[in-house]
Design an enzyme around this catalytic site. Structure first.
Site, PDB file in Angstrom:
ATOM      1  CE  LYS B 116      -4.420  -1.529   1.782  1.00  0.00           C
ATOM      2  NZ  LYS B 116      -4.309  -2.981   1.744  1.00  0.00           N
ATOM      3  CE  LYS B 158      -6.670   2.103   4.583  1.00  0.00           C
ATOM      4  NZ  LYS B 158      -6.753   2.666   3.247  1.00  0.00           N
ATOM      5  N   GLY B 164      -8.696  -7.409   2.849  1.00  0.00           N
ATOM      6  CA  GLY B 164      -9.852  -8.000   3.518  1.00  0.00           C
ATOM      7  C   GLY B 164     -10.127  -7.402   4.894  1.00  0.00           C
ATOM      8  N   GLY B 165      -9.627  -6.194   5.129  1.00  0.00           N
ATOM      9  CA  GLY B 165      -9.897  -5.537   6.405  1.00  0.00           C
ATOM     10  C   GLY B 165      -8.974  -5.972   7.530  1.00  0.00           C
ATOM     11  CD  GLU B 200      -5.254   5.910   4.221  1.00  0.00           C
ATOM     12  OE1 GLU B 200      -6.358   5.461   3.913  1.00  0.00           O
ATOM     13  OE2 GLU B 200      -4.279   5.875   3.456  1.00  0.00           O
ATOM     14  CG  HIS B 208     -15.396   0.907  -1.531  1.00  0.00           C
ATOM     15  ND1 HIS B 208     -14.309   0.448  -0.823  1.00  0.00           N
ATOM     16  CD2 HIS B 208     -15.272   0.395  -2.765  1.00  0.00           C
ATOM     17  CE1 HIS B 208     -13.572  -0.309  -1.622  1.00  0.00           C
ATOM     18  NE2 HIS B 208     -14.135  -0.364  -2.797  1.00  0.00           N
ATOM     19  CG  HIS B 235     -13.250  -2.960   7.542  1.00  0.00           C
ATOM     20  ND1 HIS B 235     -13.570  -1.639   7.432  1.00  0.00           N
ATOM     21  CD2 HIS B 235     -12.789  -3.133   8.805  1.00  0.00           C
ATOM     22  CE1 HIS B 235     -13.308  -1.030   8.560  1.00  0.00           C
ATOM     23  NE2 HIS B 235     -12.844  -1.918   9.416  1.00  0.00           N
ATOM     24  CD  GLU B 275     -11.147  -1.778  -3.860  1.00  0.00           C
ATOM     25  OE1 GLU B 275     -10.718  -1.538  -2.723  1.00  0.00           O
ATOM     26  OE2 GLU B 275     -11.808  -2.798  -4.142  1.00  0.00           O
ATOM     27  NE  ARG B 292      -8.182  -9.413  -6.044  1.00  0.00           N
ATOM     28  CZ  ARG B 292      -9.327  -8.883  -5.646  1.00  0.00           C
ATOM     29  NH1 ARG B 292     -10.375  -8.929  -6.434  1.00  0.00           N
ATOM     30  NH2 ARG B 292      -9.442  -8.278  -4.480  1.00  0.00           N
TER      31      ARG B 292
END
Lengths: 70, 451
Positions: B116, B158, B164-165, B200, B208, B235, B275, B292
């Site tokens: 990320k 994060k 997947g949260g 963040e 979303h 999530h 996203e 993907r």
């Protein structure tokens, strides 16, 4: 003497309590992983962890005994 | 075009990929674990190979074994589906090294977007809006606290390698941050082998919204509009629709252009999804890129008439995209609900034996199903067992068809989230398009006390 049982089928991701440890009602004994989710397994009574019946990584079915609390 | 491909996945997505291959006269090879011997996709494929025990590490994540089956069966390419090895750069690299085609982007891009922090840096370079946050991993809870105090709470912690949260938590003060940092870092280390955390600003009550892209190896790329996937539990997405019920034409175009910039900067090819989080003023911020096919891809297929798996195969085979941006327009509205084997009140998993399964029929209704009426749902995999997709000329018609279908749906033997889905899609706020990420918390969970 009380048995702490698995609430569903899954694998033992982590044993939170140790043998001989004093635990209180509601305290987590183990965390299962089922369908990619972590499921805490709490003790239903206060007491001492007399025996842990599983090891981390073991697969358990619903109702299998995870620990015995005395 | 390929003559034979291996599908390195299971469940509904394996069936989905196999069906398009059949349409394209491509032979398919399925792989399955001991737990999936009777799964529908296994018999749907032209050839099927048992690759190991139920646990994913001993079957679906066993790269060497899957490549061995691919070579032995004479497959020329591997479709990874979603989840499992689909965003595993090592798998993509080894597939190519074995002389096979990986149906997805280059391993380097997968690797970059899987981290990320690296992904944020790359998006910043491409001029894509990102959420204010740390550009480097934070070394300690104290460092995280300093940042949070400088920029203000609430913040989102994060895991750099997360998904997947897992390893992700919203925190509102120093005390919470102290506790959350260590726990999430440890969890990320356990799940992903990487405990790096970053931080963040938390966008409060966002939507979303994600943009589907398609790009070929010749540098052509298009965006296939957006999907709104704001309704989530733990999530994880539960309801997805295309187009978003609220996005303006102007923002849609801006998000599409940003996504194409991202694709060009990365040198991306194949299907992918960018996203975003979108606030009330339609400011949008990059969240992550999925390199993907996604679970919710059918809603995009329904509103564009494009088979995304077919496009993936063509691009992977080296064909140029024949679709241009001008060819694309939104036609109608589609909504997908994910049917999970789980308790609708606690969201806890519910593995077990299915004793009855009734799939509804009707105009505009599409199913992607992983199980049969006598399937055993095991605890080894994700709880999603089916997807129900409704298409209509507009949102109202899609909701109407979905509502009718979901009331006809029957699953017995295990618990499922059907009752939850019924309440969500018939809720006045859902109908009104008030579908923010806090929907379940605000409108569904409070209803449980009455039942």
């Amino acid at each position: 003497m009380n048995e702490v049982k698995a609430s569903m089928a899954g694998s033992v991701w982590k044993l939170v309590a140790k043998q001989g440890e004093e635990v209180s009602e509601g305290q987590d004994i183990a965390i299962l992983e089922s369908m990619k989710m972590e499921i805490p397994i709490p003790s239903e009574s206060s007491g001492t962890v007399k025996e842990l019946k599983v090891e981390e990584g073991d697969f358990v079915n619903e109702g299998d005994v995870i620990a015995i609390i005395e | 075009m390929f003559e034979k491909i291996l599908v390195a996945n299971r469940g509904e997505i394996a069936s989905r990929v196999i069906r398009t291959c059949k349409d394209m006269n491509i032979k398919t090879v399925a792989v399955y674990s001991e737990a999936d011997q009777n799964a529908p996709y296994v018999s749907l494929a032209d050839e099927s190979y048992l690759i190991g025990k139920p646990r994913v590490n001993e079957s679906y994540l066993n790269i060497e074994k899957i490549l061995k089956v691919a070579k032995e069966s004479g497959a020329q390419a591997i479709h990874p589906g979603y989840g499992l090895l689909s965003e595993n750069a090592e798998f993509a690299k080894k597939t190519e090294e074995a002389g096979l085609t990986f149906i997805g982007p280059d391993a380097k891009v997968i690797s970059m977007m899987g981290d990320k922090i690296a992904a944020r840096a790359e998006m910043k370079k491409a001029g894509v809006p990102i959420i204010p946050g740390t550009d480097e991993a934070v070394a300690s809870a104290d460092e995280a606290k300093d940042w949070a105090n400088q920029f203000g709470y609430p913040v989102m912690l994060k895991a750099a390698a997360g998904g997947g949260g897992i390893g992700m938590q919203a925190v509102y003060n120093d005390e919470e941050l102290e506790k959350a940092f260590e726990g999430n870092s440890k969890r990320a280390q356990t799940f992903f082998g990487d405990g790096k955390m970053f931080i963040e600003k938390l966008i409060v009550d966002p939507r979303h919204i994600e943009i589907q892209v398609l790009a070929d190896k010749q540098g052509n790329a298009v965006y296939l509009f957006e999907r709104e996937c704001s309704i989530q539990r733990r999530h994880q997405k539960v309801v997805e629709e295309a187009p978003s019920p609220v996005l303006s034409e102007k923002t849609r175009a801006k998000m599409g252009e940003s996504s194409l910039k991202a694709v060009q900067t990365l040198g991306y090819s194949n299907a992918g999804t960018i996203e975003f989080m979108v606030d009330d003023e339609e400011n949008y911020y990059f969240l992550e890129m999925n390199t993907r096919l996604q679970v919710e891809h059918p809603v995009t297929e329904e509103i564009t008439g494009i088979d995304l798996v077919e496009q993936q195969l063509k691009v992977a085979a080296g064909e140029s995209l024949v679709i241009t941006q001008d060819d694309l327009e939104i036609q109608g509205h589609a909504i997908e609900v994910r049917i999970y084997a789980e308790d609708p009140n606690t969201f806890y998993p519910s593995p077990g034996q299915i004793t009855k399964l009734v799939l509804p029929e009707g105009e505009g209704i599409r199913h992607e199903v992983a199980v049969k009426g006598d399937s055993q749902v095991t605890p080894f995999y994700d709880p999603m067992i089916a997807k129900l997709i409704a298409y209509g000329a507009n949102r109202e018609e899609a909701i109407e068809r979905l509502t009718k279908a979901i009331h006809e749906y029957e699953i017995e033997g295990i618990k499922s989230n059907l009752t939850m889905l019924k309440r969500v899609i018939t809720h006045d706020n859902f109908k009104a398009g008030d579908t923010k990420t806090t929907f379940i918390q605000n409108y569904y969970l409070p209803t449980l006390t009455n039942h």
